[in-house]
Design a protein around this motif. Structure first.
Motif, short mmCIF file in Angstrom:
data_model
loop_
_atom_site.label_atom_id
_atom_site.label_comp_id
_atom_site.label_asym_id
_atom_site.label_seq_id
_atom_site.Cartn_x
_atom_site.Cartn_y
_atom_site.Cartn_z
N TRP C 42 46.10 50.85 24.65
CA TRP C 42 45.70 49.49 24.33
C TRP C 42 45.95 48.57 25.52
O TRP C 42 45.12 47.73 25.87
N ASP C 43 47.09 48.77 26.19
CA ASP C 43 47.43 47.97 27.37
C ASP C 43 46.37 48.11 28.45
O ASP C 43 45.92 47.14 29.05
N PHE C 44 46.01 49.37 28.70
CA PHE C 44 45.03 49.66 29.74
C PHE C 44 43.70 48.98 29.45
O PHE C 44 43.02 48.47 30.33
N LEU C 45 43.33 48.97 28.18
CA LEU C 45 42.03 48.43 27.80
C LEU C 45 42.00 46.91 27.80
O LEU C 45 40.93 46.31 27.81
N THR C 46 43.16 46.26 27.77
CA THR C 46 43.14 44.81 27.62
C THR C 46 43.69 44.07 28.83
O THR C 46 43.30 42.94 29.09
N LYS C 47 44.58 44.70 29.59
CA LYS C 47 45.21 43.97 30.69
C LYS C 47 44.24 43.74 31.86
O LYS C 47 43.34 44.54 32.08
N PRO C 48 44.44 42.65 32.60
CA PRO C 48 43.59 42.43 33.78
C PRO C 48 43.93 43.43 34.88
O PRO C 48 45.03 43.98 34.91
N ALA C 49 42.98 43.62 35.79
CA ALA C 49 43.18 44.57 36.88
C ALA C 49 44.14 43.99 37.91
O ALA C 49 44.30 42.77 38.01
N GLN C 50 44.78 44.85 38.65
CA GLN C 50 45.67 44.42 39.72
C GLN C 50 45.03 44.73 41.05
O GLN C 50 44.40 45.77 41.21
N ALA C 51 45.24 43.83 42.03
CA ALA C 51 44.64 44.07 43.33
C ALA C 51 45.47 45.04 44.16
O ALA C 51 44.95 45.92 44.81
N ILE C 52 46.80 44.87 44.14
CA ILE C 52 47.61 45.73 45.00
C ILE C 52 48.80 46.35 44.29
O ILE C 52 49.44 47.23 44.82
N ARG C 53 49.11 45.89 43.08
CA ARG C 53 50.29 46.44 42.42
C ARG C 53 49.88 47.42 41.33
O ARG C 53 48.74 47.44 40.90
N ALA C 54 50.83 48.21 40.89
CA ALA C 54 50.55 49.18 39.83
C ALA C 54 50.48 48.48 38.48
O ALA C 54 50.88 47.33 38.34
N GLY C 55 49.96 49.17 37.50
CA GLY C 55 50.02 48.67 36.13
C GLY C 55 48.83 47.86 35.69
O GLY C 55 48.87 47.21 34.65
N GLY C 56 47.76 47.85 36.48
CA GLY C 56 46.59 47.07 36.11
C GLY C 56 45.80 47.73 35.00
O GLY C 56 45.86 48.93 34.80
N GLY C 57 45.05 46.90 34.27
CA GLY C 57 44.18 47.42 33.22
C GLY C 57 42.74 47.17 33.59
O GLY C 57 42.41 46.89 34.74
N ILE C 58 41.88 47.27 32.59
CA ILE C 58 40.46 47.05 32.86
C ILE C 58 39.85 46.12 31.83
O ILE C 58 38.65 46.15 31.57
#
Lengths: 305, 295, 294
Positions: C42-58
C-alpha cells in the motif's frame, strides 16, 4: 455570420446534416492532423539539406557519422547509412521470425481450436500488445542478452537480441490482421474443400491461407512498419554500435535508437539536431511507403477489407 | 444520445478554450509584498535533474507560493529552451559554448556542483590502474586485448555514452585529449552502462562517481584514485561542472532559488548525499579551455 | 506420407505454435510478477517518488497515468467514434474517403517516437504549454485515434443490416438511425475497443518523454482548483507516467533501492494492463448480454 451557421446546425434536432457535419469534421481532423505532422516533421527534417546544405546523397549513402568533427579536420559529416541498414536488418529478421508464428496462432484461433484460441490465446496476444516497450526492453536486457552471450556467443548485444524482442512485439499486429481476414472468408470455402474430401490441413494450406493472402501480406507489412519504428525496447538490447553488422551476433544501431539517444542532448537548430529530425522524417517516409504498399500493392488483389 | 454527444463536444471545446487561455497566462515570476511567489521551470541535463528536484521540493516547502518544475530532457534541450525563453533555468553538464548552435553570449552561467567520473571495468578483470596513454589506446581502438595492459587474455569491449552526451564530451576532452573514439556499444544512460559493464566480460566504460558501486571495478588513472579529495585538489582530471544557465541575469524567484542552490542547505547536504562534489568545496577553478587555477 | 498423417502433424504444429506464444507471455508475466510482485504494498502504491533517497513510492505516477489516459480519451473517444461512424455510414467510394483511410493508416503506423517529436515541436514548444499533461494527452490522441476509428468502424459494420433497415423503414432518417439504433447495438464493441486502446496507451513511453515530461512535482491532493499549479487535476502541469517512470529509474536512477522501484512499477503496470484487458472482455460481454436480453 459564423454564429448563425453554427446555430443553424445545432438547432436542427436530429438533423441529417448535423450528423453529416459532425462525422465529417471528425474525419477531417484525422486528415488535418496527419498533414500537420507530415508538414512539421518535413520542415524540420529538410533543414539539414536546405539550411545546412548537406547533400541528400551523402546523408543517405555515407556511413560517416561525425556530427561533431571540428572544422579543422573537415567539418561535421552526417551519413546515416549504418542506421538505415541496422533498422532494415533488425525489422526484416523480426518479421521472418514473427510471420510463421503469427500464421500458426491465427489459424489456431480461427480454425483449429476456436474455444481455446478465443479463450486463452487471443487475450494473451492482445496482452502482448499492451505490454510497454520499456518492459520488453528490460526483460530483453536482463534475460535474453546474457542468454545469448553465454550460450551462443558474442557480446549478447546483437542483431539477434534485437529481432527476437521485436518479433514478439509485432506478433499482435500480424495476428490480428490475419484473424480478421481469415474470419471474413466465406464459410463455404472451407466446407467445400472438406466436402471434396480434403483434410483440415489441406483445406488450410490450399484454400484458406491463399484466400487470406492479402490480409497476411497486410499484416506482415504493418508488422514491419511497427518493428521499423520501435525505439526504446530495441535500444536497450542491440548495443548501438555505429558500424555495419557482419553477423547476427554483432551489435547494431537503428534510426530510432540514434534519435532517442541524441535528441535531448543536442541543441535545436544545430546541424546535429537537424540531422536527427531528418532521420525522423525518414522514419515517416518509410511508414508512408509501407502503407502505400499495403493499399496499392496488396489490396488490389484478393479479398480486401 | 444526441444531447450527450453535444455535451461531450462542448466539454471538449471548453477544455480547448481553457487550454488556450491558461497557455496565454503562461509562466513568469512575480515577487509579491514580502512573500516570495512565482513559477520556475528548469529543463535540461538528466544528471542535474534529481539533485534539483530534491532541492526544489525543499525550497517549495519553505516558500509555499513558489512552484518549481524540474524537467529532464537533456542538456541540449535545456540550453535551447532557456535561450528561447521557454524555460527559466537550463541545466547542462557541459559549457554552453561547447554546444554548437547555442548563442552562449546571452546566457549566464551558474555552476552548481562538480561531477567526478571514473573509468570502470568488468569486476572479473584484474586490472585496477591504467595510464592515460593506455586509456587513450583502448578507447581509440589501438589496444584491443586486456593482455597488452597487464590483464587477462580477454577482448576489450568498449561501452560509450552517445556522442552528444556531456559525460562523453568530458571524457573525450580531459582523458582522450580530443581523440576520436573507436566504435563500441553506446548507451544513453548511466544505469544501463553500469549494467552492461557489470555483465559483459572484458567491458570498460566510464561513469559518474555517484553511480559507482560494488558491481563494477573502478580503475585508477595514472595511479590516482578517482575520489572527491583528488578532484577537489586538482590531481584527478576527469570531472565536469554542472551548470544552471539563465537568460541574462536571473531575478525574482529564479534568483532566490539559484541562491538557495549554492547555499549550505543544498551544497552541504543534498549534493554530497548524491555523490556529487559541492562547488563551494572546490579548491581549483577550471575554465572552458581546461586551464586550472587555484581558487 | 498420407494426407491424414500430414493433417495430424500440422495440427500438432499449430498447437505447438500457440503454446509457444502462451509460454512467452506466461513466462514474461511470471518473470515480472516474481521480481516485482513482492515489492507491491500500500505504501509503495501511494507514496510519492524519491529523487535520491530510498523508500519512494509511485503514487503520483499511478495517478498521472490514469488522469492522462482520461484526458486523452476525452478527446479521442468523441472524435474517434464520429470518425468511425463517418467511415462506416457516410463515406462514399471516392477520393475523400481514400484520403481519410490513407491518413488514418499513416497515423496508425507512425512510430511513436515521431509522434513524440511532433508533440515536442507543436504542443510543447509552439503553444507554450511546455511539458504538460495536455501536451501528452494530445500526443496520445494522435496514437489512439486511428485505433478508435478502426474499432468503431468494425463495431458498426457488425450491426445487422436488418436492424438498420427496420429503422429506416419506420421513417427515421439516417442520423436518427445511427444514434438510436446502430450506436446502441454497436456499444459493446465500442466499449471494449476503447478499453483495449486505453491499455495500449497506458504503456506508452517514447511519445511521452518529449511531451508530458519526466518530472513529477509535488501534488497537493486537497487542491481541487484545476488552475492551481499544485492541483493534481491541472492539465498544464508536467506529469510523469508509470511507463516513463520505469524508463527513467532504469536508466538514470540514483536511488539506492532502484531495483525495488523499477521491478515493482513494472509489476504494477503489467497488472493494470492485464486488468484493462479483462475489464474489456467482461464489460463487453455483460453489456452485450443485457442488450440482447431486454
Amino acid at each position: 455570420m459564423k454564429n448563425s451557421f453554427v446555430y443553424k446546425y445545432l438547432s436542427l434536432r436530429n438533423s441529417e446534416s448535423l450528423g453529416r457535419f459532425l462525422t465529417t469534421m471528425a474525419a477531417l481532423i484525422a486528415i488535418v492532423s496527419t498533414i500537420t505532422i507530415v508538414v512539421f516533421i518535413s520542415l524540420k527534417g529538410l533543414s539539414t539539406f536546405t539550411t545546412n546544405g548537406v547533400s541528400l546523397k551523402e546523408f543517405l549513402f555515407s556511413t560517416n557519422w561525425l556530427p561533431d568533427r571540428p572544422l579543422a579536420e573537415g567539418g561535421p559529416q552526417v551519413g546515416v547509412l549504418a542506421f538505415i541498414i541496422g533498422s532494415l536488418v533488425v525489422s526484416m529478421l523480426a518479421v521472418l521470425v514473427s510471420a510463421p508464428l503469427s500464421i500458426a496462432c491465427a489459424v489456431f484461433i480461427v480454425e483449429i481450436a476456436p474455444y481455446w484460441g478465443q479463450r486463452f490465446l487471443q487475450p494473451a496476444i492482445e496482452l502482448l500488445a499492451g505490454i510497454p516497450s520499456v518492459v520488453y526492453g528490460y526483460i530483453g536486457l536482463s534475460v535474453l542478452v546474457p542468454f545469448i552471450r553465454d550460450n551462443i556467443g558474442g557480446l549478447g548485444f546483437s542483431v539477434l537480441a534485437g529481432f527476437l524482442v521485436l518479433s514478439v512485439m509485432i506478433l499482435p499486429t500480424i495476428v490480428s490482421m490475419l484473424i480478421d481476414s481469415l474470419k471474413s472468408l466465406p464459410r463455404d470455402y472451407k466446407e467445400a474443400s472438406l466436402a471434396l474430401g480434403s483434410t483440415r490441413w489441406q483445406a488450410i494450406r490450399l484454400v484458406l491461407i491463399p484466400a487470406a493472402r492479402s490480409g497476411l501480406v497486410t499484416g506482415i507489412v504493418l508488422g514491419l512498419a511497427r518493428a521499423f519504428g520501435e525505439a526504446l525496447a530495441v535500444q536497450m538490447v542491440i548495443g548501438n554500435t555505429r558500424v555495419m553488422p557482419t553477423s547476427i551476433l554483432d551489435p547494431v544501431i537503428t534510426l530510432t535508437s540514434a534519435i532517442t539517444m541524441d535528441m535531448g542532448n543536442t541543441p535545436m537548430g544545430s546541424l546535429w539536431n537537424n540531422a536527427l529530425w531528418s532521420m525522423g522524417l525518414l522514419l515517416l517516409i518509410m511508414s508512408f511507403i509501407f502503407i502505400l504498399i499495403v493499399r496499392y500493392g496488396v489490396r488490389r488483389g484478393g479479398i480486401s477489407r | 444520445m444526441r444531447k450527450k454527444m453535444a455535451l461531450l463536444t462542448v466539454t471538449v471545446l471548453c477544455l480547448f478554450a481553457l487550454a488556450v487561455l491558461a497557455g496565454c497566462g503562461g509562466q513568469g515570476t512575480q515577487q509579491g509584498e514580502g512573500e516570495m511567489s512565482g513559477n520556475i521551470t528548469a529543463v535540461g541535463s538528466t544528471a542535474v535533474q534529481p539533485l534539483m528536484e530534491q532541492a526544489a521540493n525543499d525550497f517549495m516547502s519553505i516558500n509555499p507560493n513558489v512552484r518549481i518544475v524540474v524537467q529532464g530532457g537533456g542538456s541540449g534541450t535545456g540550453l535551447t529552451q532557456v535561450a528561447q525563453g521557454a524555460a527559466d533555468i537550463g541545466n547542462s553538464d557541459i559549457f554552453a559554448e561547447e554546444k554548437s548552435g547555442i548563442d552562449a553570449a546571452q546566457l549566464t552561467d551558474h555552476q552548481i556542483c562538480v561531477v567526478g567520473m571514473a573509468c570502470v571495468a568488468n569486476p572479473a578483470l584484474s586490472v585496477d590502474n591504467l595510464t592515460r596513454q593506455q586509456v587513450i589506446d583502448i578507447f581509440t581502438g589501438k589496444t584491443t586485448n586486456w593482455q597488452s595492459v597487464g590483464g587477462p587474455d580477454q577482448k576489450i569491449v568498449l561501452v560509450n555514452r552517445p556522442k552528444a552526451s556531456g559525460t562523453r564530451a568530458t571524457f573525450k576532452k580531459y582523458v582522450l585529449g580530443g581523440a576520436e573514439e573507436a566504435a563500441g556499444i553506446e548507451e544513453d544512460s548511466s544505469g544501463t552502462v553500469r549494467k552492461i559493464v557489470k555483465d559483459t566480460p572484458g567491458a570498460i566504460g566510464y561513469l559518474a562517481l555517484a553511480y559507482l558501486d560494488d558491481s563494477v571495478k573502478v580503475i585508477n588513472l595514472d595511479g590516482v584514485e578517482p575520489t572527491n579529495e583528488m578532484i577537489i585538489s586538482g590531481k584527478y582530471p576527469l570531472w565536469a561542472y554542472m551548470h544552471s544557465y539563465t537568460k541574462g541575469q536571473p531575478s525574482g524567484a529564479t534568483e532566490a532559488f539559484l541562491q538557495y542552490m549554492s547555499s549550505d542547505n543544498v551544497q552541504k547536504s543534498i549534493i554530497p548525499e548524491m555523490g556529487y562534489i559541492p562547488e563551494t568545496e572546490m579548491k581549483i577553478v577550471r575554465d572552458i579551455n581546461g586551464n586550472i587555477k587555484s581558487k | 506420407m498420407n494426407a491424414r498423417l500430414a493433417d495430424k502433424i500440422a495440427t500438432l504444429t499449430f498447437w505447438v505454435g500457440a503454446l509457444i506464444v502462451i509460454l512467452i507471455l506466461g513466462s514474461m508475466i511470471a518473470y515480472l510478477l516474481y521480481h516485482g510482485g513482492k515489492y507491491i504494498s500500500w505504501d509503495f502504491l501511494t507514496k510519492p517518488a524519491q529523487a535520491i533517497r530510498a523508500g519512494g513510492g509511485i503514487g503520483p505516477q499511478i495517478f498521472n497515468s490514469f488522469y492522462l489516459l482520461f484526458l486523452s480519451m476525452l478527446i479521442t473517444v468523441p472524435i474517434g467514434v464520429l470518425g468511425g461512424i463517418y467511415l462506416a455510414e457516410y463515406a462514399g467510394n471516392n477520393k475523400l474517403t481514400e484520403a481519410i483511410r490513407l491518413c488514418i493508416e499513416t497515423l496508425n503506423s507512425l512510430p511513436s517516437i515521431v509522434v513524440g517529436l511532433f508533440g515536442l515541436l507543436v504542443f510543447v514548444n509552439m503553444t507554450g504549454w511546455g511539458y504538460s499533461l495536455i501536451s501528452g494527452a494530445l500526443a496520445l490522441t494522435v496514437i489512439n485515434l486511428p485505433l478508435m476509428v478502426r474499432f468503431t468502424e468494425e463495431a458498426i459494420r457488425g450491426v445487422p443490416a436488418s436492424l438498420r433497415e427496420a429503422s429506416l423503414n419506420l421513417g427515421a432518417n439516417h442520423w436518427q438511425t445511427i444514434l438510436r439504433v446502430v450506436l446502441p447495438s454497436a456499444f459493446p464493441g465500442l466499449v471494449s475497443g476503447a478499453i483495449i486502446t486505453s491499455g495500449r496507451v497506458f504503456g506508452e513511453a517514447a511519445a511521452l518523454l518529449f511531451t508530458a515530461g519526466m518530472s513529477s512535482p509535488a501534488l497537493d491532493f486537497s487542491q481541487w482548483n484545476i488552475f492551481h499549479p499544485a492541483s493534481p487535476l491541472n492539465p498544464f502541469r508536467p506529469a510523469e507516467t508509470l511507463a516513463v517512470h520505469i524508463w527513467k529509474v532504469n536508466t538514470e536512477g540514483l536511488i539506492p533501492d532502484l531495483r525495488r522501484v523499477a521491478d515493482g512499477s513494472a509489476a504494477v503496470l503489467i497488472l493494470v494492463v492485464l486488468g484493462f484487458n479483462m475489464a474489456a472482455r467482461w464489460l463487453g460481454s455483460k453489456i452485450h448480454r443485457r442488450m440482447t436480453g431486454t
